[in-house]
Design an enzyme around this catalytic site. Sequence first.
Site, short mmCIF file in Angstrom:
data_model
loop_
_atom_site.label_atom_id
_atom_site.label_comp_id
_atom_site.label_asym_id
_atom_site.label_seq_id
_atom_site.Cartn_x
_atom_site.Cartn_y
_atom_site.Cartn_z
CE LYS A 192 71.83 -53.41 4.75
NZ LYS A 192 71.76 -52.44 3.65
CD GLU A 266 76.10 -65.86 -3.67
OE1 GLU A 266 77.26 -65.55 -4.01
OE2 GLU A 266 75.06 -65.35 -4.14
CB CYS A 300 78.54 -63.27 -6.83
SG CYS A 300 77.00 -64.13 -7.12
CD GLU A 397 83.45 -60.39 -6.56
OE1 GLU A 397 83.50 -59.89 -5.42
OE2 GLU A 397 82.56 -61.17 -6.91
#
Length: 790
Positions: A192, A266, A300, A397
């Site tokens: 997906k 991850e 990331c 983040e």
Amino acid sequence: MTLTEIMQTLPYGPAPEAAKPALDWIKAHKGRFQLFVAGRWRAPASQEWFATINPTNGQKLAEVAQAGAADVDEAVKAARKAFVGWSQTKGHARARYLYAMARQIQKQARLFAVLETLDNGKSIRETRDIDIPLAARHFYYHAGWAQLMESELAGYAPVGVVGQIIPWNFPLLMLAWKIAPALAMGNTVVLKPAEYTPLTALLFAEICQNIGLPPGVVNIITGDGKTGAALVEHPDVDKIAFTGSTEVGRLIRQATAGSGKKLSLELGGKSPFVVFEDADLDSAVEGVVDAIWFNQGQVCCAGSRLLVQEGIAEKMCAKLRARMEKLRVGDPLDKSVDLGAIIAPAQLDKIRRLVQKGIEEGAKLWQPSWALPAEGCFYPPTLFTDVAPASTIAQEEIFGPVLAALTFRTPEEAVRLANNTRYGLAASIWSEDINLALDVATQIKAGTVWINSTNLFDAASGFGGYRESGFGREGGKEGLWEYVQKINPSGSAAVAKPKAKSRRARANVAPTALALPAIDRTAKLFIGGKQVRPDGGYSKAVYAPNGSLIGEVGLGNRKDIRNAVEAARGAFEGWRKTTAHNKAQVLYFLAENLSQRAEEFARRLGEQTGQDGRAELEAALEALFTAAAWADKYEGLVHPTPIRSVTLAIPEPIGVMGILCPDDQPLLALARLAGTALAMGNTLVVVPSPLAPLSATDFYQVLETSDIPAGTFNIVTGERDELALTLAEHDDVDAVWYAGPRAGWALVEKASAGNMKRTWTLPPSGPLPDTDEILRQATQVKNIWVPYGA
Ligand code: NDP
């Protein structure tokens, strides 16, 4: 304008890449894309569609199917059906398909690059030069592993049907990271893509058709988070591979808990970019540009925390500001643009919100003087100085082009600051002193460390996180283990198991006065190198298979676990730094001390299991020898990444581990599981089987007379699930291995989502895993890139 003036200003003219080929491709599909299931395009059962938007101008690019639960089910069925044939397809044949995919991506590279830029907003320079070539490289590289699987991964089989969920920041590249290794190892896939960026995955689906990939081997289902959740929850999916936010990763950890699905995550990061005063500052400034302004900071592993040594901080920031002033933000199809658009208005709002928070928390903001394009989803490169280590912008983040700068004085302080985060994805270290750089690299808790470089990726190098950045690796040989499972664990060292009947008897039969043998003593707990009374003051009876009472052990509680974890944490740095040679010696000595008391331990095993304990005692001694042998032989790799670099893949200890032992073979399990974990540099809190804990409690004296440092090996007896829960919830525990009933798997996996600790669940009885698997579970691979060049 005179020539001199032109030379002084050197203004950029636009260098636009044409959007037409990609728009034509969309038009050829009438602007609407169905789901790719079983090798065919099919409309979603729901008949629902959503728009995918170009963030640069807000215009709709196409309509895409919204897959519902019924569509997910069809896709999984197709993958299951295809698995039968694909998993038996020879490695060479699979290699040919992967090779064909790589070739096709290369042939259509420009179309892929333009489409990606339109759908995502990232600059054409990046899609053309980084995303697409790297995606092709992943297919080539893994074609090689498909070819070699039979010889290099002998004894391993594919996992089955894999559900893969990817984010929007590197749409095709993340697809390649996921699909290439899965297919190489003989799995079939339901993937997906992110809601914001489905188009390159759909172009890839066409490649699958064009090369004649057997139907159902790759299925692409578009949709939103609900589609992802349905895939995660589907009972016939054997593994989930996810890249995205830690928040959603946590939900997936909880949703898959106890299901037996293999999982790799991850997740997010807040990676440090550490600059020492002897660094080449101009290179470091270029490094920062790549670290935080690559892909608008929506990466990331973005180097979002700049840690600069105090003496050069002013100079470094001045150079940085001068460089920022020259960066160009604008239409990502323009080849001279550095930063393109932010993915969507929602992400832009998030960035603005966090920047505002930074200002409110007292950090100093700096942005270039030039204006952004009047329209579209853009944000300027941003530098914050005077950032407090605990402030929001130093911890959260942001996923945008925002850099938070902090200063440090000594290397120790740099390491402390670098590790002052819940994440552990990557780090970049800048120093001309290779001793210093490598020393710091080994101390930073991150899956990838770049020395005098940043954001280097390659299929040959594993990528993945420590701590809340997730677990599992993608790329390199280490990444293959995520997509295979052992065929028939041999249990080679296993000894005869006690019969099920006698186990039940042990649990249920109450002791009779007549059956009572003499009770020798009540074992305490073993914490911090000392025998200590359980905090609650309670103990627990232990029965032989015939129902007679054979001893009592302390009933440990939450507080005891907390004390044991504290002791293990305190011992960790010392044990980690102990040389591999010395660790081996400590384990050999442990085995020696156990062998001195062989008869006593064999007798005790006999009492607990109703079997002759000598064979298990011998096997346990052998297991300790094996662990000692591996202590200085479990080697890393040097990956041949295609730049001039030594890329070291080093197995490192995970940290503080909780080990809940199985019921069978209590001494062998202790020796094999705990011995191996210890050999790899972890410190332990071991909970022996509640049915047969006495070999572990007798082991206290062996530990006391050996050279095991205090706190390295702690043992807490008690109720397995109660103690497992405390360990799994504990934020200072890095991994939990749980051998016990299935209900306990769910308990442990769910509770571990708090700090995303690694878990390994095993049955309460049956053969123990082989040493190669234990070694892998006891370590995490750090990739250190050391580029060179005179
Ligand atoms: P998500 O983690 O939500 O998205 C990643 C993928 O998971 C997407 O395909 C998404 O679908 C899907 N998804 C969402 N919810 C679920 C669920 N409950 N179960 C299964 N799959 C799900 O990231 P976002 O795109 O929403 O971004 C949010 C924030 O996450 C960003 O602001 C950024 O900070 C961070 N992020 C971090 C990434 C990283 O690699 N570290 C990557 C992307 C984002 P859909 O796209 O349809 O929502």
